[in-house]
Design a protein around this motif. Sequence first.
Motif, PDB file in Angstrom:
ATOM      1  N   UNK A   3     -29.414 117.433   4.621  1.00  0.00           N
ATOM      2  CA  UNK A   3     -28.428 117.571   5.691  1.00  0.00           C
ATOM      3  C   UNK A   3     -29.101 117.530   7.061  1.00  0.00           C
ATOM      4  N   UNK A   4     -28.285 117.241   8.096  1.00  0.00           N
ATOM      5  CA  UNK A   4     -28.757 117.181   9.469  1.00  0.00           C
ATOM      6  C   UNK A   4     -27.909 118.129  10.308  1.00  0.00           C
ATOM      7  N   UNK A  19     -24.018 118.540   8.532  1.00  0.00           N
ATOM      8  CA  UNK A  19     -23.366 117.526   7.707  1.00  0.00           C
ATOM      9  C   UNK A  19     -24.361 116.445   7.334  1.00  0.00           C
ATOM     10  N   UNK A  20     -23.917 115.469   6.567  1.00  0.00           N
ATOM     11  CA  UNK A  20     -24.751 114.321   6.228  1.00  0.00           C
ATOM     12  C   UNK A  20     -24.877 113.418   7.447  1.00  0.00           C
ATOM     13  N   UNK A  21     -26.017 112.815   7.627  1.00  0.00           N
ATOM     14  CA  UNK A  21     -26.287 112.037   8.834  1.00  0.00           C
ATOM     15  C   UNK A  21     -25.330 110.867   9.019  1.00  0.00           C
ATOM     16  N   UNK A  22     -24.794 110.343   7.920  1.00  0.00           N
ATOM     17  CA  UNK A  22     -23.894 109.192   8.021  1.00  0.00           C
ATOM     18  C   UNK A  22     -22.422 109.591   7.933  1.00  0.00           C
ATOM     19  N   UNK A  23     -22.127 110.903   8.012  1.00  0.00           N
ATOM     20  CA  UNK A  23     -20.752 111.366   7.898  1.00  0.00           C
ATOM     21  C   UNK A  23     -20.383 112.383   8.994  1.00  0.00           C
ATOM     22  N   UNK A  62     -29.765 124.150   0.021  1.00  0.00           N
ATOM     23  CA  UNK A  62     -29.824 122.897   0.761  1.00  0.00           C
ATOM     24  C   UNK A  62     -30.944 122.949   1.798  1.00  0.00           C
ATOM     25  N   UNK A  63     -31.288 121.789   2.336  1.00  0.00           N
ATOM     26  CA  UNK A  63     -32.388 121.691   3.288  1.00  0.00           C
ATOM     27  C   UNK A  63     -31.929 120.957   4.538  1.00  0.00           C
ATOM     28  N   UNK A  64     -32.184 121.549   5.712  1.00  0.00           N
ATOM     29  CA  UNK A  64     -31.896 120.903   6.988  1.00  0.00           C
ATOM     30  C   UNK A  64     -33.130 120.104   7.385  1.00  0.00           C
TER      31      UNK A  64
END
Length: 354
Positions: A3-4, A19-23, A62-64
């Motif tokens: 995640x970003x 969130x996800x970088x492309x979403x 999860x990992x940022x």
Amino acid sequence: MVLVLGVSAGAGGARAVLTHSDQPHLPPVDRLRLPRRAGGSVDEAVLSVIRRMRVAALARGECVTATAVTCRSEAHADAIRAAIGRSEVGIVDEPLAQLRYLRFTGMLPDCESVILYDLGCSGLTVTHADCRTDTILASRRSTVLSGDGYDALLRWQLARGGVLADARTTRAHRESLSRARVVTATDADTGGRAVVTRSDLAELCEAGLHHSASFVRQLVEETGVRPGALVLLGGCTRNPSLRADLAQRIGLPIVYDPEPDYVSARGAVLLAAQRPAARLRMPRLRAGSAVVARETRPRPGRRKLIAAMAVTATLGGTVAGLLGTDDPSARSPEPGTAPTTAQLTDGSLRLKQN
């Protein structure tokens, strides 16, 4: 799961989107709005929101992987960089993040420039941005119009109706008027009630909106470039009456995201995914210089050449400045007299010394 984290910093505190970088346009995995503590600094709110979001992500396994923070002023950027130190967090100019997200979602119109109308709790920032080169043609900030000013006017209106409310309760009522046409406020001590409508709030803010329309027109005259749209940003633009009033006064097509106060943070997500340098600045057009497009484009027609010459001539003889404001300290209105539009400024920000 990778995640970003995107964070927007402002005088009112910090907002974060994980969130996800492309979403970035979809409902985020997590989000957080952290108001600025009374007497606290901007960097304090940013550091706190980053820590909380990272801890929450770890708790879910999860990992940022990357983080970017948007800033409106150099003072805020310097304070945040000093507080964060040498880390993987990127600091980016807020207008750049806003343009990036609007372009990603397809909301950025196909035009040469737009006006970014960012109305937050402490004031209004108006930026004329070139959409082709992501360059700031001109930018100004005013504290004549602000969310805090709206709250002060609404609190005065309620007091006239016999209802005393604190700042937090008043803000909640104002935000409710963005969703409902009528709000009933109750005095916690006396039980008294007062009804406030969306139209009432529009009347209280009429003078400030008139000022902001003049503000935009002055900026356009300064650059000599006709913008293609007015982009409404900041939590205060959630009010439908305000948007309709601005559209009528300024006469430009309106671009509006359903969550205008999270556009900066969502744009930071896109920039964080690119792992920007420690500081990513948005170039500003210097007096006497011309905008140069990043891509090779067909030779412009005569009208565009004339417009470009007008930009150069106008900027060469103009010195950008801020409109003067009165003393920002709070004033109590005389009985039966409406107060002038509240003028609030950010408190001085003390930078941390190493």
